[in-house]
Design an enzyme around this catalytic site. Structure first.
Site, PDB file in Angstrom:
ATOM      1  N   ASP A 141       0.379  -6.951   6.380  1.00 48.18           N
ATOM      2  CA  ASP A 141      -0.930  -6.456   5.908  1.00 48.18           C
ATOM      3  C   ASP A 141      -2.074  -7.479   5.977  1.00 48.18           C
ATOM      4  OD1 ASP A 141       0.769  -4.372   5.365  1.00 48.18           O
ATOM      5  OD2 ASP A 141       0.225  -4.154   3.266  1.00 48.18           O
ATOM      6  N   ASP A 155      -1.102  -1.497   6.282  1.00 47.73           N
ATOM      7  CA  ASP A 155      -1.340  -0.502   5.244  1.00 47.73           C
ATOM      8  C   ASP A 155      -2.294   0.545   5.837  1.00 47.73           C
ATOM      9  OD1 ASP A 155      -0.351  -0.242   2.572  1.00 47.73           O
ATOM     10  OD2 ASP A 155      -2.330  -0.710   1.743  1.00 47.73           O
ATOM     11  N   HIS A 189      -3.669   4.221   4.779  1.00 44.67           N
ATOM     12  CA  HIS A 189      -3.702   5.319   3.812  1.00 44.67           C
ATOM     13  C   HIS A 189      -4.618   6.463   4.232  1.00 44.67           C
ATOM     14  CE1 HIS A 189      -1.419   2.926   1.033  1.00 44.67           C
ATOM     15  NE2 HIS A 189      -2.373   2.043   0.822  1.00 44.67           N
ATOM     16  N   HIS A 195      -6.099   8.798  -1.029  1.00 46.97           N
ATOM     17  CA  HIS A 195      -4.658   8.562  -1.216  1.00 46.97           C
ATOM     18  C   HIS A 195      -4.289   8.465  -2.699  1.00 46.97           C
ATOM     19  CE1 HIS A 195      -0.859   6.135  -0.924  1.00 46.97           C
ATOM     20  NE2 HIS A 195      -0.658   7.014   0.044  1.00 46.97           N
ATOM     21  N   HIS A 229      -8.698   1.493  -0.251  1.00 45.26           N
ATOM     22  CA  HIS A 229      -8.491   0.406   0.712  1.00 45.26           C
ATOM     23  C   HIS A 229      -7.689   0.907   1.909  1.00 45.26           C
ATOM     24  CE1 HIS A 229      -4.741   0.466  -1.572  1.00 45.26           C
ATOM     25  NE2 HIS A 229      -4.174  -0.044  -0.500  1.00 45.26           N
ATOM     26  N   LYS A 275       2.269   2.064   7.410  1.00 43.40           N
ATOM     27  CA  LYS A 275       2.953   2.558   6.208  1.00 43.40           C
ATOM     28  C   LYS A 275       1.903   3.010   5.196  1.00 43.40           C
ATOM     29  CE  LYS A 275       2.903  -2.065   4.305  1.00 43.40           C
ATOM     30  NZ  LYS A 275       1.948  -1.839   3.202  1.00 43.40           N
ATOM     31  N   CYS A 316       3.155  -6.114  -1.305  1.00 43.96           N
ATOM     32  CA  CYS A 316       3.762  -5.712  -0.031  1.00 43.96           C
ATOM     33  C   CYS A 316       4.724  -6.745   0.534  1.00 43.96           C
ATOM     34  CB  CYS A 316       2.677  -5.318   0.958  1.00 43.96           C
ATOM     35  SG  CYS A 316       1.843  -3.799   0.410  1.00 43.96           S
TER      36      CYS A 316
HETATM   37  C1  VGL Z   1      -0.975  -3.943  -1.021  1.00 45.88           C
HETATM   38  C2  VGL Z   1      -1.730  -3.059  -2.985  1.00 45.88           C
HETATM   39  C3  VGL Z   1      -1.952  -1.852  -2.375  1.00 45.88           C
HETATM   40  C4  VGL Z   1      -0.442  -5.142  -0.304  1.00 45.88           C
HETATM   41  C5  VGL Z   1      -1.185  -2.740  -0.397  1.00 45.88           C
HETATM   42  O1  VGL Z   1      -0.602  -5.231   0.930  1.00 45.88           O
HETATM   43  O2  VGL Z   1       0.146  -6.002  -0.982  1.00 45.88           O
HETATM   44  N1  VGL Z   1      -1.232  -4.095  -2.316  1.00 45.88           N
HETATM   45  N2  VGL Z   1      -1.675  -1.704  -1.083  1.00 45.88           N
HETATM   46 ZN    ZN Z   2      -2.162   0.106  -0.099  1.00 38.28          ZN
END
Ligand code: VGL
Ligand code: ZN
Length: 209
Positions: free
Chosen positions: A15, A53, A55, A59, A88, A113, A158
């Site tokens: 991510d 990430d 979404h 979401h 995000h 994902k 993540c």
């Molecule tokens: C993440 C919060 C929400 C991450 C992703 O990449 O750690 N954290 N979505």
């Molecule tokens: Zn996320």
């Protein structure tokens, strides 16, 4: 320590996206510092995989999708506890972009994902319902990749969930701690380290590799 990097090693970069870096909607402190060292490390790996990430708009993990709820609040969903985040990494938007062209060039796989509207997915392996698989374990097995070095954002979400699932799938799993940065909300970083330790995920430094 010193690792001899092998053909069956993979670097999993979690991510590294616009929204998780300074200026992004869910900026992780210090996130920008790790990009260049990860790019350098990736040059030494024969196999580089990225997670992204990704979404849907509105979401279920977004605080904005829940009337009267605030960012970083914890709620209970059908599948269990969920932290509520700022909007995000909405699919196709600039905030969802991976920040490094060199990493995109080097990557053999970009695994998205979190694209199911009603289920979050911190892990690159398994969504938050803990039932829906992304296919990553099968991909790694089919390619014979056995030892996974995990870096990226965020350490306590993540990166942690991806590393725990990697270990539970039987992969030798190492988190390169100084090539991650944490959100650290409500003790989440200390908890993540404890979970990694008890799952047998090794924590190493970039200088060990
Ligand atoms: C993440 C919060 C929400 C991450 C992703 O990449 O750690 N954290 N979505
Ligand atoms: Zn996320």
């Amino acid at each position: 320590m010193g690792f001899d990097l092998r053909a069956d090693d993979a670097l999993i970069v979690v991510d590294l996206q616009v929204d998780f870096l300074p200026g992004g909607s869910l900026a992780v402190n210090g996130g920008a510092e790790i990009v260049a060292p990860i790019e350098a490390l990736a040059q030494r790996f024969a196999n580089v995989l990225l997670t992204q990430d990704w979404h849907t708009p509105g979401h279920i993990s977004f605080a904005s999708a829940h009337q009267g709820r605030k960012v970083f609040e914890r709620i209970e969903l059908d599948y269990g506890p969920q932290v509520l985040w700022p909007d995000h990494c909405v699919m196709g938007t600039p905030g969802a972009r991976i920040v490094s062209e060199p990493l995109l060039e080097r990557a053999q796989l970009v695994l998205r994902k979190g694209y199911h509207h009603e289920v979050d997915s911190y892990s690159g392996f398994r969504e938050a319902d803990r039932k829906t698989h992304t296919g990553l374990a099968g991909y790694l097995r089919e390619r014979g990749l056995q030892r996974l070095f995990v870096v990226g954002l965020a350490t306590d979400f993540c990166v942690n969930w991806t590393a725990l699932d990697a270990a539970s799938n039987g992969f030798e799993t190492l988190v390169v701690e100084d090539l991650t940065r944490a959100i650290d909300t409500d003790g989440s970083l200390a908890q993540a380290y404890a979970e990694m330790d008890s799952a047998g995920v090794r924590r190493i430094g970039a200088s060990d590799i």
